[in-house]
Design a protein around this motif. Sequence first.
Motif, PDB file in Angstrom:
ATOM      1  N   VAL B 148       0.826  -1.203   0.000  1.00 10.04           N
ATOM      2  CA  VAL B 148       0.000   0.000   0.000  1.00 10.04           C
ATOM      3  C   VAL B 148       0.863   1.256   0.000  1.00 10.04           C
ATOM      4  O   VAL B 148       0.549   2.243  -0.661  1.00 10.04           O
ATOM      5  N   ASP B 149       1.980   1.207   0.730  1.00  8.13           N
ATOM      6  CA  ASP B 149       2.844   2.371   0.818  1.00  8.13           C
ATOM      7  C   ASP B 149       3.722   2.538  -0.416  1.00  8.13           C
ATOM      8  O   ASP B 149       4.300   3.596  -0.633  1.00  8.13           O
ATOM      9  N   GLN B 150       3.852   1.468  -1.182  1.00  6.63           N
ATOM     10  CA  GLN B 150       4.791   1.497  -2.296  1.00  6.63           C
ATOM     11  C   GLN B 150       4.125   1.804  -3.621  1.00  6.63           C
ATOM     12  O   GLN B 150       4.745   2.373  -4.506  1.00  6.63           O
ATOM     13  N   ARG B 221       9.919  12.429  -4.544  1.00  6.52           N
ATOM     14  CA  ARG B 221      10.750  13.315  -3.731  1.00  6.52           C
ATOM     15  C   ARG B 221      12.023  12.623  -3.261  1.00  6.52           C
ATOM     16  O   ARG B 221      12.133  11.401  -3.269  1.00  6.52           O
ATOM     17  N   ARG B 223      14.601  10.772  -1.232  1.00 12.12           N
ATOM     18  CA  ARG B 223      14.350   9.769  -0.210  1.00 12.12           C
ATOM     19  C   ARG B 223      14.913  10.228   1.126  1.00 12.12           C
ATOM     20  O   ARG B 223      15.942  10.882   1.194  1.00 12.12           O
ATOM     21  N   ARG B 224      14.227   9.816   2.130  1.00  7.84           N
ATOM     22  CA  ARG B 224      14.668  10.231   3.457  1.00  7.84           C
ATOM     23  C   ARG B 224      15.482   9.141   4.126  1.00  7.84           C
ATOM     24  O   ARG B 224      15.767   8.104   3.533  1.00  7.84           O
ATOM     25  N   GLY B 225      15.836   9.407   5.328  1.00  7.85           N
ATOM     26  CA  GLY B 225      16.694   8.488   6.066  1.00  7.85           C
ATOM     27  C   GLY B 225      16.033   7.153   6.332  1.00  7.85           C
ATOM     28  O   GLY B 225      14.936   6.880   5.870  1.00  7.85           O
ATOM     29  N   VAL B 226      16.707   6.345   7.075  1.00 10.38           N
ATOM     30  CA  VAL B 226      16.194   5.019   7.388  1.00 10.38           C
ATOM     31  C   VAL B 226      15.119   5.135   8.458  1.00 10.38           C
ATOM     32  O   VAL B 226      15.221   5.947   9.373  1.00 10.38           O
ATOM     33  N   ARG B 227      14.096   4.323   8.308  1.00 11.52           N
ATOM     34  CA  ARG B 227      13.018   4.325   9.301  1.00 11.52           C
ATOM     35  C   ARG B 227      13.187   3.142  10.234  1.00 11.52           C
ATOM     36  O   ARG B 227      12.674   2.063   9.971  1.00 11.52           O
ATOM     37  N   PHE B 228      13.859   3.345  11.320  1.00 14.34           N
ATOM     38  CA  PHE B 228      14.097   2.249  12.252  1.00 14.34           C
ATOM     39  C   PHE B 228      12.855   1.892  13.047  1.00 14.34           C
ATOM     40  O   PHE B 228      12.780   0.809  13.620  1.00 14.34           O
ATOM     41  N   ASP B 229      11.903   2.785  13.077  1.00 13.24           N
ATOM     42  CA  ASP B 229      10.753   2.559  13.949  1.00 13.24           C
ATOM     43  C   ASP B 229       9.793   1.513  13.386  1.00 13.24           C
ATOM     44  O   ASP B 229       8.864   1.101  14.062  1.00 13.24           O
ATOM     45  N   ALA B 230      10.015   1.073  12.156  1.00 13.23           N
ATOM     46  CA  ALA B 230       9.140   0.052  11.596  1.00 13.23           C
ATOM     47  C   ALA B 230       9.720  -1.344  11.803  1.00 13.23           C
ATOM     48  O   ALA B 230       9.135  -2.327  11.391  1.00 13.23           O
ATOM     49  N   LEU B 231      10.859  -1.429  12.438  1.00 20.92           N
ATOM     50  CA  LEU B 231      11.503  -2.728  12.639  1.00 20.92           C
ATOM     51  C   LEU B 231      10.817  -3.530  13.741  1.00 20.92           C
ATOM     52  O   LEU B 231       9.808  -3.147  14.280  1.00 20.92           O
ATOM     53  N   GLY B 232      11.411  -4.664  14.044  1.00 20.56           N
ATOM     54  CA  GLY B 232      10.858  -5.515  15.097  1.00 20.56           C
ATOM     55  C   GLY B 232       9.606  -6.156  14.606  1.00 20.56           C
ATOM     56  O   GLY B 232       8.972  -6.926  15.179  1.00 20.56           O
TER      57      GLY B 232
END
Lengths: 232, 232
Positions: B148-150, B221, B223-232
């Motif tokens: 969905v996000d892609q 746009r 690309r932004r940094g890495v999204r670590f909060d989606a891990l785990g």
Amino acid sequence: MSDRSSSRRASARGFAVGVELVLFTPHDGELGVVVRSAADERSRFKLMLPVSTLGTDETPDQCALDLAKEVAPTAPTAPTVIEQVATFGARPSADKFRLTVLYFGLLPTGTAVRSPHAWLDVSDTLASLAPRQRDDVEAAREALRARVDQQPIAFRLLPPVFTLSDLQRIYELLLGRKLHKASFRRALHAASLVEATDEWRSEGRGRPAQLFRYAPPRRRRARRGVRFDALG
Amino acid sequence: MSDRSSSRRASARGFAVGVELVLFTPHDGELGVVVRSAADERSRFKLMLPVSTLGTDETPDQCALDLAKEVAPTAPTAPTVIEQVATFGARPSADKFRLTVLYFGLLPTGTAVRSPHAWLDVSDTLASLAPRQRDDVEAAREALRARVDQQPIAFRLLPPVFTLSDLQRIYELLLGRKLHKASFRRALHAASLVEATDEWRSEGRGRPAQLFRYAPPRRRRARRGVRFDALG
DNA sequence: GCGAATTAGTGGCAGGCTGTCAATAACGTC
DNA sequence: GACGTTATTGACAGCCTGCCACTAATTCGC
């Protein structure tokens, strides 16, 4: 009629199923791939990816894992990541009865591979592969990138303790782009993904770097809104 | 020896390959799935997913597409999204020689399906499916959410013009969680993903809503940094 | 007609996250 | 000890997010 499962034309012999593997590793500051010399001497292409034929007594996943073990016997199996990319069937110029399940895998830096396999930089590899396998490598790389944000696979390419610069280099390899150091660390710490040890490692020149350990996230944070900027 | 492709035990008959399809649609404010009554009367489970057997003259992708057409003949094929989820082999209690390629697909609201198929809410469906197919539905839903996000797949479930509330409802269905109205719209406009028409639609009660059209993003746009909060 | 209920659309604020620059720290080299 | 190199941290402006509150335009009930 809508029940295709019973009425469909059935093949007299069924499909042969091949498993193809794209193994990545950090390699001289580049992304490395396992290749081997092409079996067919007359082929225009010098290299090929490791492949295996699926036996009737194994799952594709198991087959891919075995293949990886065979290519890199010394690699620690448990931390190795192996994931399915896609399944292709009846590719042009291929056996009509052949199906290919494509996997990618990750191995830690410095993992030895058994002859006739060898590590090669992705960029060097592509030119020497058959077009179809070139596409496979690209597809595997895409699948890899898609999972970097979802799973902590970057940590599996590193030893148990590592410096943040090491970690950042891994991320840059996997994502194929440079990251900002300060932002990278800030986000990392905010997510509590690493915990500091009290050891420091001197890498030759420059200030020694503190060693960190991976800390599995306790609870994932509340999910945020939709990210429309990744579309298109 | 490392060349498994030529020396491996070969099956005398090869694999039968099944294609299984999880078709989603917005359905009464819930996510709907296409199911049919189980062919086997003695089965403990009343429902099953549409399946097809792969012929030797078609690719799995084509087979899945044909199956979808058969289930929903009136659906516009072009905008329909069909994507591979995974390939399973040698599942417990199944034929050893059988491989299953799982797909998910999306159909616009109100698409009719041909008997004995029918739309059913996901939640109602799960209890009536065999455990394995239940897992398949969950896997398909996961794959759907990951995309969905892609990809702008949400827009493919809507007519060419739609209200922003419609769009938000689709996103909430696909993601399985509520979104904040103001934030949703802000992000949407910031990404320039929609363009306003000068039409308004009155839905019965309440203020009429402005109609929008999907506007493919011109350039993505930075690309932004890495999204670590989606891990785990 | 008129107010209540309902749905759509906006503006603003506090806080969090990002990109960036700059400063400081701790090493090896010369 | 000066210098180059790498690591680490602080600060700041700007963007983005969750959230709240308010306004707008209908239908419904009376």
